[in-house]
Write a protein that holds these residues in place. Sequence first.
Motif, PDB file in Angstrom:
ATOM      1  N   ARG A 164      40.932 -55.881 -16.586  1.00 41.59           N
ATOM      2  CA  ARG A 164      41.455 -55.518 -15.452  1.00 41.59           C
ATOM      3  C   ARG A 164      40.892 -54.475 -14.695  1.00 41.59           C
ATOM      4  O   ARG A 164      40.503 -54.587 -13.252  1.00 41.59           O
ATOM      5  CB  ARG A 164      43.091 -55.353 -15.261  1.00 41.59           C
ATOM      6  CG  ARG A 164      43.691 -56.706 -15.726  1.00 41.59           C
ATOM      7  CD  ARG A 164      45.318 -56.710 -15.860  1.00 41.59           C
ATOM      8  NE  ARG A 164      45.796 -55.726 -16.762  1.00 41.59           N
ATOM      9  CZ  ARG A 164      46.277 -54.547 -16.633  1.00 41.59           C
ATOM     10  NH1 ARG A 164      46.363 -54.006 -15.547  1.00 41.59           N
ATOM     11  NH2 ARG A 164      46.708 -53.907 -17.646  1.00 41.59           N
ATOM     12  N   ARG A 165      40.715 -53.282 -15.337  1.00 40.37           N
ATOM     13  CA  ARG A 165      40.175 -52.098 -14.566  1.00 40.37           C
ATOM     14  C   ARG A 165      38.922 -52.241 -14.324  1.00 40.37           C
ATOM     15  O   ARG A 165      38.259 -51.852 -13.400  1.00 40.37           O
ATOM     16  CB  ARG A 165      40.530 -50.992 -15.545  1.00 40.37           C
ATOM     17  CG  ARG A 165      41.544 -50.425 -15.647  1.00 40.37           C
ATOM     18  CD  ARG A 165      42.248 -49.691 -14.554  1.00 40.37           C
ATOM     19  NE  ARG A 165      43.516 -49.005 -14.328  1.00 40.37           N
ATOM     20  CZ  ARG A 165      44.747 -49.658 -14.521  1.00 40.37           C
ATOM     21  NH1 ARG A 165      44.485 -50.876 -13.763  1.00 40.37           N
ATOM     22  NH2 ARG A 165      45.709 -48.869 -14.471  1.00 40.37           N
TER      23      ARG A 165
ATOM     24  N   TRP B 140      40.444 -44.732 -14.088  1.00 37.18           N
ATOM     25  CA  TRP B 140      41.195 -45.345 -15.291  1.00 37.18           C
ATOM     26  C   TRP B 140      42.577 -44.932 -15.286  1.00 37.18           C
ATOM     27  O   TRP B 140      43.508 -45.696 -15.643  1.00 37.18           O
ATOM     28  CB  TRP B 140      40.548 -44.281 -16.378  1.00 37.18           C
ATOM     29  CG  TRP B 140      40.977 -45.030 -18.003  1.00 37.18           C
ATOM     30  CD1 TRP B 140      41.756 -44.508 -18.670  1.00 37.18           C
ATOM     31  CD2 TRP B 140      40.566 -46.279 -18.403  1.00 37.18           C
ATOM     32  NE1 TRP B 140      42.012 -45.091 -19.862  1.00 37.18           N
ATOM     33  CE2 TRP B 140      41.237 -46.387 -19.576  1.00 37.18           C
ATOM     34  CE3 TRP B 140      39.821 -47.442 -18.165  1.00 37.18           C
ATOM     35  CZ2 TRP B 140      41.214 -47.615 -20.308  1.00 37.18           C
ATOM     36  CZ3 TRP B 140      39.894 -48.713 -19.006  1.00 37.18           C
ATOM     37  CH2 TRP B 140      40.426 -48.530 -19.857  1.00 37.18           C
TER      38      TRP B 140
ATOM     39  N   GLU C  62      44.105 -57.803 -20.729  1.00 38.38           N
ATOM     40  CA  GLU C  62      43.789 -56.506 -21.374  1.00 38.38           C
ATOM     41  C   GLU C  62      43.539 -55.617 -20.155  1.00 38.38           C
ATOM     42  O   GLU C  62      42.756 -55.780 -19.354  1.00 38.38           O
ATOM     43  CB  GLU C  62      42.663 -56.604 -22.498  1.00 38.38           C
ATOM     44  CG  GLU C  62      42.195 -55.325 -22.950  1.00 38.38           C
ATOM     45  CD  GLU C  62      43.241 -54.554 -23.821  1.00 38.38           C
ATOM     46  OE1 GLU C  62      43.560 -53.311 -23.709  1.00 38.38           O
ATOM     47  OE2 GLU C  62      43.909 -55.422 -24.566  1.00 38.38           O
ATOM     48  N   ARG C  63      44.107 -54.358 -20.255  1.00 34.77           N
ATOM     49  CA  ARG C  63      43.882 -53.195 -19.482  1.00 34.77           C
ATOM     50  C   ARG C  63      42.386 -52.988 -19.038  1.00 34.77           C
ATOM     51  O   ARG C  63      41.911 -52.809 -18.017  1.00 34.77           O
ATOM     52  CB  ARG C  63      44.603 -52.055 -19.688  1.00 34.77           C
ATOM     53  CG  ARG C  63      44.319 -50.727 -18.681  1.00 34.77           C
ATOM     54  CD  ARG C  63      44.752 -49.499 -19.512  1.00 34.77           C
ATOM     55  NE  ARG C  63      44.584 -48.091 -18.566  1.00 34.77           N
ATOM     56  CZ  ARG C  63      45.124 -47.128 -19.194  1.00 34.77           C
ATOM     57  NH1 ARG C  63      45.167 -46.937 -20.215  1.00 34.77           N
ATOM     58  NH2 ARG C  63      44.910 -45.961 -18.277  1.00 34.77           N
TER      59      ARG C  63
END
Length: 392
Positions: free
Chosen positions: A319-320, A392, A315-316
């Motif tokens: 990872r971020r 982001w 999921e983004r």
Amino acid sequence: MDTSYELDLLSHLVQIDTNANTKTGYVKCSELIRKEAQELGMRTRIYDSGDHCDDKKRRPNVVVDLDVGADETILLATHYDTVPEGTGWKHAPFKMEVVGNCAFGRGTSDDKGAIVSALSAMKELSHNHSRVNLTLLATPDEEVGGRLGIGYLVNEVGVRGDAAIVLDTSSEMISIGASGVILGSITVKGKQGHGGYPHMAVNAINLSLPLLQQLRRYSKLRENIRSNVPAPPGSPYKFIRGRFSLTMLRSGEKENIIPGLCEARFDLRVNPDEDLTKVRRGFGRYFERLVRNQGVKARLDFIEMNEGYFTDPSERLVRRLVDAVNAVSGKSPPLAGELGGNDGRYFAAVGIPVVGFGPSRSDTRFHGVDEFVHVKDLMLVKNTIVNLCTNW
């Protein structure tokens, strides 16, 4: 590193007793948070869930918005209620004391420190370029289930975001899931009688002991149910496993009365990637077989059930956040699930991706005497939020 803003705000929050038993400091604390956010130039809203409970005590939920005109919004979940202070403190529970790198006081770790980290990050982001909007949720009643806090904001008010971070967690890992829980009771029925005439009674305690002994086997069966979610640091297993514990036993009214009822309470933990309904049904069937084999009259009641959740590491948001923690700390944080539950379940239930990362640690004595937070962790979480939002 200048931490005067963070420590001053935390000191003021700690001075207010917001224990979830009395709830006497809820209004004062929520007003402090609202006023601080307004002075920082942010929009604030108050949603009081007090009318939704029998005691009618006020439960203000504070929502703080940093709107930069972005297409996406990240929710920051915190809570201002605490457990009662208890006795035996060396440091005054409601007068914060800084010793070395540690700030002592009730709520410093769980969870007023997280409120400070969030507001400090929003303060800095209001002057820098954030690529995402931020909404801080500072809520009551997390210590008693969160239904009138985060649960109220999500399910009744309709607060939504594109991602959520539960700050009521550890800085030792990024939490990608939390366990579900089934709480319940088992009541064994005998026949009450006089202690001098045991032949005219049926002792419910004696009936319960073999039954409860057999439930230890169920505990072992649950331990064999392995999750695919890594366990947090310091756990006995590499991956989270199912758990079942008998936690309370009640029987009898007086020494000379043979009890007719014996009640046991239990805590059944459901893995983050397990189906809670299937676990409940499976335990029900196990209990029915056990009662038949033991030849006793016993009733099973489910008191409370809360779903767990699991967020895919691809999921983004995950990872971020990994990148942000790495950039700030120079270390790549482990990804793991939590053995307990948290308010992230309310976000997950409506499809909002959720992770956990906060200023608490396993050594900070949250819920205990002389609770504290590492000041460096307040800044770690603050700077991680800033890095996440600017990239982001």
